[in-house]
Design a protein around this motif. Sequence first.
Motif, PDB file in Angstrom:
ATOM      1  N   GLU A   1       0.842  -1.200   0.000  1.00  0.00           N
ATOM      2  CA  GLU A   1       0.000   0.000   0.000  1.00  0.00           C
ATOM      3  C   GLU A   1       0.881   1.255   0.000  1.00  0.00           C
TER       4      GLU A   1
ATOM      5  N   ASP B   1      -0.648   4.461  -1.276  1.00  0.00           N
ATOM      6  CA  ASP B   1      -1.459   5.669  -1.406  1.00  0.00           C
ATOM      7  C   ASP B   1      -1.180   6.600  -0.232  1.00  0.00           C
ATOM      8  N   GLY B   2      -0.957   7.864  -0.566  1.00  0.00           N
ATOM      9  CA  GLY B   2      -0.646   8.855   0.447  1.00  0.00           C
ATOM     10  C   GLY B   2       0.805   8.881   0.862  1.00  0.00           C
ATOM     11  N   GLU B   3       1.616   7.936   0.375  1.00  0.00           N
ATOM     12  CA  GLU B   3       3.027   7.866   0.740  1.00  0.00           C
ATOM     13  C   GLU B   3       3.868   8.799  -0.128  1.00  0.00           C
TER      14      GLU B   3
ATOM     15  N   ARG C   1      -0.203   2.725 -10.032  1.00  0.00           N
ATOM     16  CA  ARG C   1      -0.923   1.800  -9.158  1.00  0.00           C
ATOM     17  C   ARG C   1      -1.522   2.509  -7.938  1.00  0.00           C
ATOM     18  N   HIS C   2      -0.926   3.621  -7.525  1.00  0.00           N
ATOM     19  CA  HIS C   2      -1.340   4.296  -6.289  1.00  0.00           C
ATOM     20  C   HIS C   2      -1.510   5.795  -6.582  1.00  0.00           C
ATOM     21  N   PRO C   3      -2.681   6.181  -7.023  1.00  0.00           N
ATOM     22  CA  PRO C   3      -2.885   7.534  -7.562  1.00  0.00           C
ATOM     23  C   PRO C   3      -2.683   8.675  -6.571  1.00  0.00           C
ATOM     24  N   SER C   4      -2.637   8.397  -5.276  1.00  0.00           N
ATOM     25  CA  SER C   4      -2.452   9.507  -4.346  1.00  0.00           C
ATOM     26  C   SER C   4      -1.039   9.589  -3.775  1.00  0.00           C
ATOM     27  N   CYS C   5      -0.127   8.725  -4.250  1.00  0.00           N
ATOM     28  CA  CYS C   5       1.250   8.834  -3.760  1.00  0.00           C
ATOM     29  C   CYS C   5       1.990   9.936  -4.521  1.00  0.00           C
ATOM     30  N   ARG C   6       3.038  10.418  -3.899  1.00  0.00           N
ATOM     31  CA  ARG C   6       3.923  11.398  -4.505  1.00  0.00           C
ATOM     32  C   ARG C   6       5.342  10.864  -4.388  1.00  0.00           C
TER      33      ARG C   6
ATOM     34  N   ARG D   1       3.110  15.370  -9.253  1.00  0.00           N
ATOM     35  CA  ARG D   1       3.265  14.376  -8.187  1.00  0.00           C
ATOM     36  C   ARG D   1       4.683  13.852  -8.047  1.00  0.00           C
TER      37      ARG D   1
END
Length: 248
Positions: free
Chosen positions: A35, A37-39, A58-63, A89
């Motif tokens: 996981e 996301d957010g990472e 795969r993880h649209p909210s990661c940067r 991002r």
Amino acid sequence: MTEDALLDGRVRLVQPRRGHRAGSDAVLLAAACGEADGETVADFGAGVGAVGLMVAARHPSCRGVLVENDPALAALARRNVALNGLADRFKVCEADILAPASIRRQAGLEAGSAGLVVTNPPFWPAGRVRTSPDAGRRAAHVMADEALDGWVRAAADVLAPGGRLVLIHRVDGLAGLLATLAGRFGDIAVRPVHPRCDRPAVRLLVAARKGSRAPLRLMPGFVLNGPDGRFTPEADAVHRGTASIAME
């Protein structure tokens, strides 16, 4: 140059026609990151950005940041970030992972800045394999044994407390890798990758957590190909980006 598609076209990748090119190792590594996301994700030795960009898809909210020392590859990584619409991002950090921490700081790689480091380090020791005449392929594949310690030390520096390191490595390098992780990482999970169910493993996926004291876990093997030589359903789903590789 060629423009290639990964994860069923969700990631577009411009890369040199000759030399080191992204393949299954990169796909497997991105699928094993867990996981995110957010990472904040750091891709060490990113090359043209394949692993980091697949993690982003795969993880649209990661940067994150793609860390690459070769100026030509770093330029291609920037091009690929833009090509995939990820400039808001992901950024590219042109830095030598094995340089002193002060030099990495000057390049913009801050201590404790990431929750996840993913890396496909050059894992063949010099003298063990025939080196390629292509400089890019050689740099991507071969690194002195003692340099792996510096690579892992840099990952520990960049990771926040409790952050995760996920990497892919050669099978016969496991003992050295575990020794390098000792004292810095725990909760280590090792998942062998087999070309077929009746063949020895050819790669290891390894996940570890900074500062943890949890024991090592040996995970079930991941099989790439069936008897017919084609991807297994699990491997096909991973390469399409519709499934992940569990490391928990």
